[in-house]
Design a protein around this motif. Structure first.
Motif, PDB file in Angstrom:
ATOM      1  N   HIS A 187     -24.845  20.778   1.880  1.00 32.22           N
ATOM      2  CA  HIS A 187     -23.322  20.744   1.411  1.00 32.22           C
ATOM      3  C   HIS A 187     -22.699  22.185   0.433  1.00 32.22           C
ATOM      4  O   HIS A 187     -21.969  22.551   0.064  1.00 32.22           O
ATOM      5  CB  HIS A 187     -23.193  19.738   0.744  1.00 32.22           C
ATOM      6  N   MET A 191     -19.262  24.548   1.670  1.00 26.97           N
ATOM      7  CA  MET A 191     -18.439  24.110   1.418  1.00 26.97           C
ATOM      8  C   MET A 191     -16.941  24.822   1.363  1.00 26.97           C
ATOM      9  O   MET A 191     -16.306  26.403   1.277  1.00 26.97           O
ATOM     10  CB  MET A 191     -18.547  23.845  -0.523  1.00 26.97           C
ATOM     11  N   THR A 258     -17.250  19.742   3.882  1.00 28.45           N
ATOM     12  CA  THR A 258     -18.215  21.324   3.676  1.00 28.45           C
ATOM     13  C   THR A 258     -18.861  20.705   4.984  1.00 28.45           C
ATOM     14  O   THR A 258     -18.392  20.004   6.140  1.00 28.45           O
ATOM     15  CB  THR A 258     -19.502  20.741   2.923  1.00 28.45           C
ATOM     16  N   TRP A 290     -18.499  15.647   1.071  1.00 29.94           N
ATOM     17  CA  TRP A 290     -20.462  15.569   0.432  1.00 29.94           C
ATOM     18  C   TRP A 290     -20.928  13.637   0.034  1.00 29.94           C
ATOM     19  O   TRP A 290     -21.756  13.877   0.234  1.00 29.94           O
ATOM     20  CB  TRP A 290     -20.328  16.520  -1.156  1.00 29.94           C
TER      21      TRP A 290
END
Length: 390
Positions: A187, A191, A258, A290
Protein backbone atom coordinates in the motif's frame (compact mmCIF):
# COMPACT_ATOMS: atom_id res chain seq x y z
CA UNK A 1 -25.92 -0.36 -9.13
CA UNK A 2 -29.51 -1.50 -9.53
CA UNK A 3 -29.34 -5.27 -9.18
CA UNK A 4 -32.25 -5.55 -11.63
CA UNK A 5 -30.41 -3.59 -14.30
CA UNK A 6 -30.54 -5.26 -17.69
CA UNK A 7 -27.36 -6.38 -19.37
CA UNK A 8 -26.07 -4.02 -22.07
CA UNK A 9 -25.95 -5.06 -25.71
CA UNK A 10 -22.17 -4.78 -25.69
CA UNK A 11 -21.84 -6.95 -22.60
CA UNK A 12 -24.25 -9.50 -24.05
CA UNK A 13 -22.24 -9.71 -27.26
CA UNK A 14 -19.03 -10.14 -25.28
CA UNK A 15 -20.49 -12.88 -23.09
CA UNK A 16 -21.99 -14.67 -26.07
CA UNK A 17 -18.64 -14.63 -27.86
CA UNK A 18 -16.80 -15.99 -24.83
CA UNK A 19 -19.47 -18.65 -24.25
CA UNK A 20 -19.18 -19.80 -27.87
CA UNK A 21 -15.40 -20.07 -27.61
CA UNK A 22 -15.62 -21.95 -24.29
CA UNK A 23 -18.10 -24.41 -25.79
CA UNK A 24 -15.89 -24.89 -28.85
CA UNK A 25 -12.83 -25.48 -26.66
CA UNK A 26 -14.67 -28.08 -24.57
CA UNK A 27 -15.91 -29.92 -27.67
CA UNK A 28 -12.76 -29.77 -29.83
CA UNK A 29 -10.13 -29.63 -27.04
CA UNK A 30 -7.54 -27.94 -29.25
CA UNK A 31 -3.82 -28.06 -28.51
CA UNK A 32 -1.86 -24.85 -28.95
CA UNK A 33 0.15 -24.88 -32.17
CA UNK A 34 1.75 -21.44 -32.12
CA UNK A 35 3.61 -19.62 -29.30
CA UNK A 36 1.27 -16.62 -29.44
CA UNK A 37 -1.81 -18.78 -28.84
CA UNK A 38 -3.30 -19.01 -25.35
CA UNK A 39 -4.04 -22.57 -24.19
CA UNK A 40 -7.62 -23.13 -23.12
CA UNK A 41 -6.61 -25.75 -20.51
CA UNK A 42 -3.41 -27.17 -19.03
CA UNK A 43 -4.00 -30.28 -21.12
CA UNK A 44 -3.72 -28.12 -24.25
CA UNK A 45 -0.18 -26.93 -23.46
CA UNK A 46 2.46 -28.43 -25.71
CA UNK A 47 6.18 -28.99 -25.18
CA UNK A 48 6.90 -26.59 -28.03
CA UNK A 49 4.79 -23.88 -26.43
CA UNK A 50 6.58 -24.31 -23.11
CA UNK A 51 9.98 -24.23 -24.78
CA UNK A 52 9.18 -20.93 -26.47
CA UNK A 53 7.97 -19.23 -23.29
CA UNK A 54 10.43 -20.68 -20.77
CA UNK A 55 13.65 -21.11 -22.71
CA UNK A 56 13.89 -17.91 -24.70
CA UNK A 57 17.58 -17.04 -25.11
CA UNK A 58 18.83 -20.48 -24.03
CA UNK A 59 20.31 -21.94 -27.19
CA UNK A 60 19.25 -25.50 -27.87
CA UNK A 61 17.10 -25.87 -24.72
CA UNK A 62 13.82 -27.72 -25.22
CA UNK A 63 11.10 -29.40 -23.20
CA UNK A 64 11.12 -33.06 -24.19
CA UNK A 65 8.22 -34.31 -22.07
CA UNK A 66 5.46 -32.90 -19.88
CA UNK A 67 3.08 -34.50 -17.39
CA UNK A 68 -0.09 -32.71 -16.27
CA UNK A 69 -0.77 -33.54 -12.63
CA UNK A 70 -3.40 -32.74 -10.05
CA UNK A 71 -4.59 -29.34 -8.87
CA UNK A 72 -7.80 -27.61 -7.91
CA UNK A 73 -10.83 -25.94 -9.42
CA UNK A 74 -12.47 -22.68 -8.39
CA UNK A 75 -12.76 -19.26 -10.00
CA UNK A 76 -9.87 -20.53 -12.13
CA UNK A 77 -8.36 -23.97 -12.70
CA UNK A 78 -4.86 -24.85 -11.52
CA UNK A 79 -2.85 -27.88 -12.60
CA UNK A 80 0.67 -29.04 -11.74
CA UNK A 81 3.08 -29.47 -14.66
CA UNK A 82 6.21 -31.62 -14.41
CA UNK A 83 8.69 -30.99 -17.21
CA UNK A 84 11.60 -32.97 -18.59
CA UNK A 85 14.24 -30.81 -20.31
CA UNK A 86 16.96 -31.84 -22.69
CA UNK A 87 20.62 -31.50 -21.70
CA UNK A 88 20.76 -27.81 -22.57
CA UNK A 89 17.68 -27.08 -20.45
CA UNK A 90 19.05 -29.06 -17.52
CA UNK A 91 22.38 -27.23 -17.75
CA UNK A 92 20.55 -23.90 -17.67
CA UNK A 93 18.60 -25.01 -14.56
CA UNK A 94 15.29 -24.22 -16.24
CA UNK A 95 12.18 -24.84 -14.08
CA UNK A 96 10.95 -28.39 -13.78
CA UNK A 97 7.91 -28.13 -11.50
CA UNK A 98 5.26 -25.56 -12.42
CA UNK A 99 1.63 -24.72 -11.89
CA UNK A 100 -0.57 -23.58 -14.76
CA UNK A 101 -3.53 -21.34 -13.92
CA UNK A 102 -6.11 -21.32 -16.72
CA UNK A 103 -9.75 -20.47 -17.40
CA UNK A 104 -11.21 -23.34 -19.45
CA UNK A 105 -14.94 -22.76 -18.92
CA UNK A 106 -17.36 -19.93 -19.52
CA UNK A 107 -17.83 -19.39 -15.76
CA UNK A 108 -14.10 -19.20 -15.04
CA UNK A 109 -13.57 -16.80 -17.95
CA UNK A 110 -16.37 -14.51 -16.79
CA UNK A 111 -15.42 -14.63 -13.10
CA UNK A 112 -11.66 -14.17 -13.36
CA UNK A 113 -10.53 -14.06 -16.97
CA UNK A 114 -10.68 -10.30 -17.47
CA UNK A 115 -8.62 -9.73 -14.30
CA UNK A 116 -5.83 -11.98 -15.55
CA UNK A 117 -3.96 -9.15 -17.26
CA UNK A 118 -3.68 -7.20 -14.01
CA UNK A 119 -2.61 -10.30 -12.06
CA UNK A 120 0.10 -11.08 -14.58
CA UNK A 121 1.38 -7.50 -14.49
CA UNK A 122 1.61 -7.48 -10.71
CA UNK A 123 3.40 -10.81 -10.40
CA UNK A 124 5.84 -10.21 -13.25
CA UNK A 125 6.68 -6.54 -12.70
CA UNK A 126 5.60 -5.31 -9.27
CA UNK A 127 5.98 -7.93 -6.52
CA UNK A 128 9.59 -8.75 -7.56
CA UNK A 129 10.49 -5.07 -7.15
CA UNK A 130 8.76 -4.80 -3.77
CA UNK A 131 10.64 -7.74 -2.33
CA UNK A 132 7.50 -9.31 -0.81
CA UNK A 133 7.07 -13.08 -0.77
CA UNK A 134 4.80 -13.93 -3.71
CA UNK A 135 4.61 -16.54 -6.48
CA UNK A 136 7.07 -16.16 -9.37
CA UNK A 137 5.11 -15.81 -12.60
CA UNK A 138 7.10 -17.09 -15.58
CA UNK A 139 4.55 -16.50 -18.31
CA UNK A 140 1.21 -14.73 -18.58
CA UNK A 141 -1.27 -14.37 -21.41
CA UNK A 142 -4.81 -13.23 -22.18
CA UNK A 143 -6.91 -13.52 -25.33
CA UNK A 144 -9.73 -10.98 -25.35
CA UNK A 145 -11.65 -12.66 -28.18
CA UNK A 146 -12.00 -16.07 -26.52
CA UNK A 147 -11.54 -15.08 -22.88
CA UNK A 148 -8.74 -17.63 -22.49
CA UNK A 149 -6.07 -16.82 -19.91
CA UNK A 150 -2.93 -18.55 -18.70
CA UNK A 151 -0.32 -17.98 -16.00
CA UNK A 152 2.66 -20.24 -15.42
CA UNK A 153 4.08 -20.20 -11.89
CA UNK A 154 6.99 -21.94 -10.26
CA UNK A 155 5.67 -24.62 -7.92
CA UNK A 156 6.03 -22.98 -4.51
CA UNK A 157 5.98 -26.30 -2.72
CA UNK A 158 9.24 -27.09 -4.52
CA UNK A 159 10.95 -23.69 -4.62
CA UNK A 160 9.91 -22.32 -1.20
CA UNK A 161 8.71 -25.42 0.63
CA UNK A 162 5.38 -23.60 0.84
CA UNK A 163 2.37 -24.83 2.77
CA UNK A 164 -0.86 -23.11 1.77
CA UNK A 165 -3.13 -22.06 4.59
CA UNK A 166 -6.67 -23.27 5.14
CA UNK A 167 -9.31 -22.68 7.79
CA UNK A 168 -7.46 -24.92 10.24
CA UNK A 169 -4.14 -23.04 9.94
CA UNK A 170 -3.03 -21.12 13.03
CA UNK A 171 -1.13 -17.89 12.41
CA UNK A 172 1.27 -16.91 15.19
CA UNK A 173 2.14 -13.37 16.22
CA UNK A 174 5.34 -13.15 14.18
CA UNK A 175 3.45 -14.32 11.10
CA UNK A 176 0.67 -11.80 11.79
CA UNK A 177 3.33 -9.08 11.88
CA UNK A 178 4.59 -10.26 8.47
CA UNK A 179 1.08 -10.10 7.04
CA UNK A 180 0.77 -6.50 8.20
CA UNK A 181 4.25 -5.63 6.92
CA UNK A 182 3.48 -7.10 3.49
CA UNK A 183 0.33 -5.00 3.21
CA UNK A 184 2.11 -1.85 4.40
CA UNK A 185 4.81 -2.37 1.77
CA UNK A 186 2.27 -2.88 -1.01
CA UNK A 187 0.00 0.00 0.00
CA UNK A 188 2.71 2.45 0.94
CA UNK A 189 4.61 1.93 -2.30
CA UNK A 190 1.68 2.94 -4.48
CA UNK A 191 -0.39 5.35 -2.40
CA UNK A 192 -1.65 8.02 -4.82
CA UNK A 193 0.82 6.92 -7.50
CA UNK A 194 -1.69 7.76 -10.22
CA UNK A 195 0.55 6.89 -13.17
CA UNK A 196 0.95 3.32 -11.95
CA UNK A 197 -2.58 2.91 -10.65
CA UNK A 198 -4.12 3.98 -13.95
CA UNK A 199 -3.26 0.58 -15.41
CA UNK A 200 -5.44 -1.34 -12.93
CA UNK A 201 -9.21 -1.65 -12.46
CA UNK A 202 -10.87 0.17 -9.58
CA UNK A 203 -12.45 -1.77 -6.72
CA UNK A 204 -15.85 -0.29 -7.51
CA UNK A 205 -15.81 -2.11 -10.85
CA UNK A 206 -15.67 -5.49 -9.10
CA UNK A 207 -18.37 -4.52 -6.63
CA UNK A 208 -20.70 -3.22 -9.32
CA UNK A 209 -20.20 -6.28 -11.52
CA UNK A 210 -21.13 -8.49 -8.60
CA UNK A 211 -24.16 -6.35 -7.79
CA UNK A 212 -25.39 -6.69 -11.37
CA UNK A 213 -24.97 -10.45 -11.18
CA UNK A 214 -26.82 -11.33 -8.02
CA UNK A 215 -24.42 -11.09 -5.09
CA UNK A 216 -26.98 -9.15 -3.04
CA UNK A 217 -29.43 -12.04 -3.26
CA UNK A 218 -26.61 -14.55 -2.68
CA UNK A 219 -25.56 -12.60 0.43
CA UNK A 220 -29.09 -12.66 1.82
CA UNK A 221 -29.39 -16.40 1.23
CA UNK A 222 -26.06 -17.03 2.95
CA UNK A 223 -27.00 -14.92 5.96
CA UNK A 224 -29.80 -17.40 6.54
CA UNK A 225 -27.76 -20.51 5.79
CA UNK A 226 -24.88 -19.37 8.02
CA UNK A 227 -26.97 -17.96 10.87
CA UNK A 228 -25.55 -20.52 13.30
CA UNK A 229 -22.11 -18.85 13.10
CA UNK A 230 -23.25 -15.21 12.87
CA UNK A 231 -23.70 -13.27 16.14
CA UNK A 232 -27.38 -13.01 17.03
CA UNK A 233 -27.14 -9.24 17.43
CA UNK A 234 -26.32 -8.93 13.74
CA UNK A 235 -29.17 -11.12 12.56
CA UNK A 236 -31.67 -8.58 13.87
CA UNK A 237 -29.97 -5.85 11.79
CA UNK A 238 -29.76 -7.69 8.48
CA UNK A 239 -31.55 -4.94 6.59
CA UNK A 240 -28.64 -2.62 7.37
CA UNK A 241 -25.98 -4.81 5.77
CA UNK A 242 -26.44 -4.10 2.08
CA UNK A 243 -26.68 -0.29 2.46
CA UNK A 244 -23.53 -0.43 4.62
CA UNK A 245 -21.75 -2.51 1.96
CA UNK A 246 -22.68 0.04 -0.71
CA UNK A 247 -21.44 2.88 1.52
CA UNK A 248 -18.17 1.00 2.13
CA UNK A 249 -17.86 0.56 -1.62
CA UNK A 250 -18.14 4.33 -2.02
CA UNK A 251 -15.31 4.89 0.47
CA UNK A 252 -12.86 3.75 -2.19
CA UNK A 253 -13.59 6.83 -4.27
CA UNK A 254 -13.53 9.22 -1.31
CA UNK A 255 -10.03 8.59 0.01
CA UNK A 256 -6.51 8.17 -1.35
CA UNK A 257 -6.18 5.16 -3.63
CA UNK A 258 -3.44 2.60 -3.62
CA UNK A 259 -2.84 -0.84 -5.09
CA UNK A 260 -4.72 -3.48 -3.12
CA UNK A 261 -4.66 -7.27 -3.39
CA UNK A 262 -8.37 -7.28 -2.49
CA UNK A 263 -8.66 -11.00 -1.66
CA UNK A 264 -6.31 -11.41 1.30
CA UNK A 265 -8.22 -14.15 3.10
CA UNK A 266 -6.38 -16.91 4.92
CA UNK A 267 -6.48 -19.34 2.00
CA UNK A 268 -4.47 -17.00 -0.21
CA UNK A 269 -1.51 -16.88 2.20
CA UNK A 270 1.19 -19.51 2.37
CA UNK A 271 3.99 -20.30 4.81
CA UNK A 272 7.48 -20.97 3.47
CA UNK A 273 9.80 -23.63 4.83
CA UNK A 274 11.43 -20.85 6.89
CA UNK A 275 8.11 -19.87 8.45
CA UNK A 276 7.64 -16.66 6.47
CA UNK A 277 4.32 -15.49 5.02
CA UNK A 278 3.70 -15.23 1.29
CA UNK A 279 0.68 -13.87 -0.57
CA UNK A 280 -0.72 -15.69 -3.61
CA UNK A 281 -3.67 -15.43 -6.01
CA UNK A 282 -3.63 -11.80 -7.13
CA UNK A 283 -6.61 -12.24 -9.45
CA UNK A 284 -8.62 -9.51 -7.71
CA UNK A 285 -5.84 -6.89 -7.65
CA UNK A 286 -7.22 -3.39 -8.15
CA UNK A 287 -7.04 0.15 -6.79
CA UNK A 288 -8.89 1.24 -3.70
CA UNK A 289 -8.55 2.05 -0.02
CA UNK A 290 -5.85 0.33 2.00
CA UNK A 291 -8.40 -0.37 4.75
CA UNK A 292 -10.12 -3.03 2.66
CA UNK A 293 -7.05 -5.26 2.59
CA UNK A 294 -6.26 -4.59 6.24
CA UNK A 295 -9.77 -5.30 7.54
CA UNK A 296 -10.12 -8.34 5.31
CA UNK A 297 -6.75 -9.82 6.28
CA UNK A 298 -7.05 -9.39 10.03
CA UNK A 299 -10.63 -10.64 10.19
CA UNK A 300 -9.88 -13.83 8.22
CA UNK A 301 -6.28 -14.85 8.89
CA UNK A 302 -6.41 -14.83 12.68
CA UNK A 303 -8.40 -16.93 15.11
CA UNK A 304 -11.03 -14.77 16.76
CA UNK A 305 -9.32 -14.57 20.16
CA UNK A 306 -5.94 -13.80 18.57
CA UNK A 307 -7.46 -11.01 16.51
CA UNK A 308 -9.08 -9.53 19.59
CA UNK A 309 -5.78 -9.64 21.48
CA UNK A 310 -3.51 -8.37 18.70
CA UNK A 311 -5.46 -6.15 16.33
CA UNK A 312 -4.87 -2.76 17.98
CA UNK A 313 -1.13 -3.40 18.12
CA UNK A 314 -1.22 -4.59 14.51
CA UNK A 315 -2.99 -1.42 13.37
CA UNK A 316 -0.32 0.64 15.13
CA UNK A 317 2.40 -1.47 13.49
CA UNK A 318 0.88 -0.94 10.05
CA UNK A 319 0.61 2.82 10.55
CA UNK A 320 4.22 2.98 11.78
CA UNK A 321 5.40 1.17 8.67
CA UNK A 322 3.47 3.57 6.44
CA UNK A 323 5.00 6.57 8.23
CA UNK A 324 8.56 5.27 8.61
CA UNK A 325 9.00 3.56 5.24
CA UNK A 326 6.80 5.71 3.01
CA UNK A 327 6.24 9.05 4.74
CA UNK A 328 2.48 8.51 4.89
CA UNK A 329 0.66 9.61 8.03
CA UNK A 330 -2.75 8.23 8.98
CA UNK A 331 -4.20 8.91 12.42
CA UNK A 332 -5.09 5.89 14.54
CA UNK A 333 -8.73 6.87 15.13
CA UNK A 334 -9.26 7.56 11.44
CA UNK A 335 -7.61 4.28 10.52
CA UNK A 336 -9.77 2.30 12.93
CA UNK A 337 -12.90 3.98 11.57
CA UNK A 338 -11.96 3.03 8.01
CA UNK A 339 -11.18 -0.55 9.01
CA UNK A 340 -14.54 -0.90 10.77
CA UNK A 341 -16.36 0.18 7.61
CA UNK A 342 -14.38 -2.09 5.29
CA UNK A 343 -15.27 -5.15 7.35
CA UNK A 344 -18.55 -5.03 5.43
CA UNK A 345 -16.86 -5.52 2.06
CA UNK A 346 -14.85 -8.37 3.55
CA UNK A 347 -18.04 -10.19 4.50
CA UNK A 348 -19.40 -9.68 0.98
CA UNK A 349 -16.52 -11.78 -0.35
CA UNK A 350 -17.68 -14.82 1.62
CA UNK A 351 -21.46 -14.85 1.85
CA UNK A 352 -21.76 -15.25 -1.96
CA UNK A 353 -19.00 -17.86 -1.78
CA UNK A 354 -21.19 -19.96 0.52
CA UNK A 355 -24.24 -19.45 -1.71
CA UNK A 356 -22.96 -18.53 -5.19
CA UNK A 357 -25.11 -16.34 -7.39
CA UNK A 358 -26.29 -17.81 -10.71
CA UNK A 359 -23.41 -17.85 -13.14
CA UNK A 360 -20.71 -18.01 -10.46
CA UNK A 361 -18.66 -21.19 -9.93
CA UNK A 362 -18.28 -22.95 -6.59
CA UNK A 363 -15.07 -21.46 -5.27
CA UNK A 364 -14.49 -22.78 -1.74
CA UNK A 365 -15.40 -25.75 0.46
CA UNK A 366 -18.40 -25.07 2.68
CA UNK A 367 -16.32 -25.49 5.87
CA UNK A 368 -13.92 -22.74 4.72
CA UNK A 369 -16.80 -20.41 3.84
CA UNK A 370 -18.52 -20.95 7.18
CA UNK A 371 -15.32 -20.30 9.13
CA UNK A 372 -14.58 -17.10 7.21
CA UNK A 373 -18.15 -15.85 7.69
CA UNK A 374 -17.92 -16.63 11.40
CA UNK A 375 -14.65 -14.72 11.79
CA UNK A 376 -15.68 -11.67 9.77
CA UNK A 377 -19.16 -11.36 11.26
CA UNK A 378 -17.72 -11.65 14.76
CA UNK A 379 -15.29 -8.84 13.93
CA UNK A 380 -18.22 -6.76 12.65
CA UNK A 381 -20.02 -7.35 15.94
CA UNK A 382 -16.91 -6.71 18.07
CA UNK A 383 -16.31 -3.36 16.36
CA UNK A 384 -19.97 -2.34 16.09
CA UNK A 385 -19.15 -1.83 12.43
CA UNK A 386 -22.74 -1.12 11.40
CA UNK A 387 -22.71 1.88 13.72
CA UNK A 388 -19.77 3.30 11.76
CA UNK A 389 -22.25 4.20 8.99
CA UNK A 390 -24.55 6.32 11.16
Amino acid sequence: MDRHQEISDESLRSRSRIAAHALWDAMVRPTVEHPEQIPWHADAISCEWLTHHLASGIEGAAVEHMVVGDGDNGSSVRRRLDLTWNAEGVAAALPVHLFAKVTPSYLTRISSGVAARAEGRVLRKITPQLGVEAPKCLCSGYDRKSGRTVHLFEDLTETSGATFCDFETSINRDQANEIVDTLATLHGSFMQQDEVLAGFPVYERFFDAGARNGIHEAHEKAMTQAQSVIPAALQSRREEFWPAMVAARNDHANGPRTLIHSDVHLGNWYITRDGHMGLADWACVCTGTWARDFAYALSTTLHIDDRRNWEMDLIERYLRRLATDHGITVGFDDALHQVRRQLMTALLMWTPTLCPAPGFPDMQPEAMSMEMIARISTAIDDHAALDAFK
